[in-house]
Write a protein that holds these residues in place. Structure first.
Motif, PDB file in Angstrom:
ATOM      1  N   ARG A   1      -4.235   1.505  -1.543  1.00 21.61           N
ATOM      2  CA  ARG A   1      -4.974   0.314  -1.830  1.00 21.61           C
ATOM      3  C   ARG A   1      -3.519  -0.200  -2.071  1.00 21.61           C
ATOM      4  O   ARG A   1      -3.808  -1.519  -1.389  1.00 21.61           O
ATOM      5  CB  ARG A   1      -6.006   0.992  -1.980  1.00 21.61           C
ATOM      6  CG  ARG A   1      -6.778   1.385  -2.040  1.00 21.61           C
ATOM      7  CD  ARG A   1      -8.323   1.582  -2.705  1.00 21.61           C
ATOM      8  NE  ARG A   1      -8.846   2.130  -2.259  1.00 21.61           N
ATOM      9  CZ  ARG A   1     -10.189   2.732  -3.227  1.00 21.61           C
ATOM     10  NH1 ARG A   1     -10.068   2.517  -3.832  1.00 21.61           N
ATOM     11  NH2 ARG A   1     -11.038   2.847  -2.452  1.00 21.61           N
ATOM     12  N   ASP A   2      -3.266  -0.602  -3.510  1.00 19.74           N
ATOM     13  CA  ASP A   2      -2.848  -1.768  -4.521  1.00 19.74           C
ATOM     14  C   ASP A   2      -1.760  -0.962  -5.010  1.00 19.74           C
ATOM     15  O   ASP A   2      -1.397  -2.170  -5.583  1.00 19.74           O
ATOM     16  CB  ASP A   2      -3.438  -2.873  -4.833  1.00 19.74           C
ATOM     17  CG  ASP A   2      -3.996  -2.160  -6.149  1.00 19.74           C
ATOM     18  OD1 ASP A   2      -4.217  -0.994  -5.577  1.00 19.74           O
ATOM     19  OD2 ASP A   2      -5.167  -2.959  -6.701  1.00 19.74           O
TER      20      ASP A   2
ATOM     21  N   ARG B   1       1.030  -0.634  -0.178  1.00 17.48           N
ATOM     22  CA  ARG B   1       0.153  -0.158  -0.255  1.00 17.48           C
ATOM     23  C   ARG B   1       0.714   1.341  -0.339  1.00 17.48           C
ATOM     24  O   ARG B   1       1.740   1.489   0.975  1.00 17.48           O
ATOM     25  CB  ARG B   1      -0.644   0.300   1.167  1.00 17.48           C
ATOM     26  CG  ARG B   1      -1.733  -0.722   1.239  1.00 17.48           C
ATOM     27  CD  ARG B   1      -2.855  -1.365   2.856  1.00 17.48           C
ATOM     28  NE  ARG B   1      -3.752  -2.024   2.978  1.00 17.48           N
ATOM     29  CZ  ARG B   1      -4.704  -2.095   3.478  1.00 17.48           C
ATOM     30  NH1 ARG B   1      -4.743  -1.276   4.002  1.00 17.48           N
ATOM     31  NH2 ARG B   1      -5.807  -3.266   3.445  1.00 17.48           N
TER      32      ARG B   1
ATOM     33  N   SER C   1     -10.929  -2.116  -4.708  1.00 17.45           N
ATOM     34  CA  SER C   1      -9.636  -1.687  -4.224  1.00 17.45           C
ATOM     35  C   SER C   1      -9.483  -1.020  -5.767  1.00 17.45           C
ATOM     36  O   SER C   1      -8.788   0.832  -6.332  1.00 17.45           O
ATOM     37  CB  SER C   1      -7.987  -2.317  -5.178  1.00 17.45           C
ATOM     38  OG  SER C   1      -8.523  -2.822  -5.922  1.00 17.45           O
TER      39      SER C   1
END
Length: 217
Positions: free
Chosen positions: A65-66, A59, A201
């Motif tokens: 997030r991703d 993160r 995501s």
């Protein structure tokens, strides 16, 4: 004859963690040729620096997030042979599965708090550089847990929708095929994601992961 040290790039948005990781890697005999606070900056230098391996936090900015996973997948597109080690504070199975679904070795996913020693980290890096896959035991446990037929919880209609998703159909096309409204399809898709444990995501990759689960049944 002295072995040439592995050339590594590091990306982590935390200055303290990033600099600490760089120091640990140098102590392990690694040549850290670049460190970054985000994945985009690393990718900008990737081809020119041509590292053997990249180490990324899962993160990172801007959404936390991703981004690390996205950067890792893009890095493999730019340099197919580059090793990838993802580090995370948490077990994020969907992200691990997405990266592993590329089907190639040289990939690692470790939890930051469970890297207990310098020797352990060095061993992981060397194994990844030799095209092995290195996963934290907790990640393996959760991946195996997901293999106990996660599709059992789906309703017959949700299975139909997922089958059409696997065929590459859009929600509108699925609605037409099943003679139901687009809104009904969207509700089924959302339910599929929830039942398969695919967190939002902010990207479309959950659809791909859902299809992968269907293909592996």
């Amino acid at each position: 004859m002295t072995e040439t040290p592995l050339r590594v790039l590091v990306a982590d948005d935390s200055v303290l963690l990033r600099e600490g990781l760089v120091r640990v890697l140098v102590e392990a005999g690694v040549d850290v040729v670049g460190s970054y606070s985000d994945g985009d900056s690393l990718l900008a230098d990737l081809v020119d620096l041509a590292p053997d391996l990249i180490v990324l936090d899962v993160r990172m900015p801007p959404t936390f997030r991703d981004e690390g996973v996205r950067a890792a997948i893009r890095a493999r597109e730019l340099l197919p042979d580059v090793g990838i080690l993802l580090l995370s504070q948490y077990v994020e199975v969907a992200y691990a599965q997405e990266l592993l679904s590329t089907g190639s070795g040289g990939i690692g996913y470790l939890l930051k708090d469970r890297v207990a020693s310098l020797d352990e980290l060095k061993d992981a890096i060397e194994r990844i550089a030799s095209r092995s896959t290195v996963l934290d035991p907790e990640v393996v446990a959760q991946l195996l847990g997901r293999r106990h037929d996660p599709l059992e919880s789906l309703t017959p209609r949700e299975r139909e929708v997922l089958t059409h998703m696997a065929e590459g159909r859009t929600n509108a096309a699925i609605a037409s095929e099943l003679v139901i409204g687009t809104g009904a399809v969207e509700k089924n898709v959302t339910s599929i994601f929830q039942k398969l444990g695919l967190d939002d995501s902010g990207s479309d990759h959950r659809r791909v992961l859902a299809v992968l689960t269907w293909l592996q049944r």
